[in-house]
Enzyme design. Sequence first.
Site, PDB file in Angstrom:
ATOM      1  N   ASP A  50       2.133  -1.372   6.858  1.00  0.00           N
ATOM      2  CA  ASP A  50       3.303   0.184   6.791  1.00  0.00           C
ATOM      3  C   ASP A  50       2.287   0.748   7.444  1.00  0.00           C
ATOM      4  O   ASP A  50       0.610   1.715   7.426  1.00  0.00           O
ATOM      5  CB  ASP A  50       2.943  -0.194   5.092  1.00  0.00           C
ATOM      6  CG  ASP A  50       3.315   1.240   4.350  1.00  0.00           C
ATOM      7  OD1 ASP A  50       4.235   1.628   4.967  1.00  0.00           O
ATOM      8  OD2 ASP A  50       2.991   1.888   3.247  1.00  0.00           O
ATOM      9  N   GLU A  58       7.253  -2.208   8.257  1.00  0.00           N
ATOM     10  CA  GLU A  58       8.465  -1.705   7.512  1.00  0.00           C
ATOM     11  C   GLU A  58       8.536  -0.704   8.462  1.00  0.00           C
ATOM     12  O   GLU A  58       8.332   0.356   8.915  1.00  0.00           O
ATOM     13  CB  GLU A  58       7.600  -0.714   7.044  1.00  0.00           C
ATOM     14  CG  GLU A  58       9.079   0.128   5.359  1.00  0.00           C
ATOM     15  CD  GLU A  58       8.249   0.158   4.737  1.00  0.00           C
ATOM     16  OE1 GLU A  58       8.487   0.027   3.525  1.00  0.00           O
ATOM     17  OE2 GLU A  58       7.371   1.089   4.188  1.00  0.00           O
ATOM     18  N   ASP A 103      -0.694   2.275   0.665  1.00  0.00           N
ATOM     19  CA  ASP A 103       0.163   1.728   1.917  1.00  0.00           C
ATOM     20  C   ASP A 103      -0.765   0.306   2.244  1.00  0.00           C
ATOM     21  O   ASP A 103       0.289  -0.748   2.654  1.00  0.00           O
ATOM     22  CB  ASP A 103      -1.291   2.377   3.207  1.00  0.00           C
ATOM     23  CG  ASP A 103      -0.800   4.462   2.369  1.00  0.00           C
ATOM     24  OD1 ASP A 103      -0.073   4.255   3.126  1.00  0.00           O
ATOM     25  OD2 ASP A 103      -1.187   4.625   1.752  1.00  0.00           O
TER      26      ASP A 103
END
Length: 167
Positions: free
Chosen positions: A12, A72, A145
Site C-alpha cells: 500500500d 495498489e 496501511d
Amino acid sequence: MCCNSMRILGIDPGIGRCGWAVIEGSGNSFKAIAYGCIETSSKKEVGERLTEIYEEITNIIKKYSPKALSIEELFFNNNEKTAFVVGQARGVILLAAAQNNLEISIYTPLQVKIALTGYGRAEKSQIGKMVKTVFSLKEIPKPDDTADALAVALTGAFSSKFSKYSK
C-alpha cells in the site's frame, strides 16, 4: 516454501507510511509471513525519504524472496501534490520489484475491496476484519496501511495472473 505455494509482496504505497506484507499460500489457504509499515519523517527531504523506502523494500524482497508484487493503484480526488509524491514512492517500489525480477500486478482500491469483501464500497474496517479472518490474526494489523498491504497481497493471490505460481 513448498513447490505448490506462492509468495507475494503486497504494498500500500505512501511517502509517509508505506504498508507492506509478504504472504504465502496455495488454493484457499493463506499465511501472513511478515508485515509492517515503513515510516519516513516529513522533516527529511523527499529524496532521502524515497531512498529509505527503496532500501527497505529491497531488503524485504531479499529477506523474504517473493515471486510477485501486488501494489495498489493511486487514487486521489483532490490533492495533486500528495498524489505526485506518492507516485514517486510508488515508482521506487516498482523499480525495486523490477530489479529483483518480481512479477508485478497493480490493483485499484475498488478491485481490492471486491476481492476481499465482494463489495466495492466496503469500509476500511471491513477490509481489516477480512484480513484478520483470512490470516487468522489475533487483531487487525495497525496502522491501516499494513492491513491494506495484506489486502493487496491477497488480491494478488486471488488473481489468475499468479496462477502459474500455484501449480
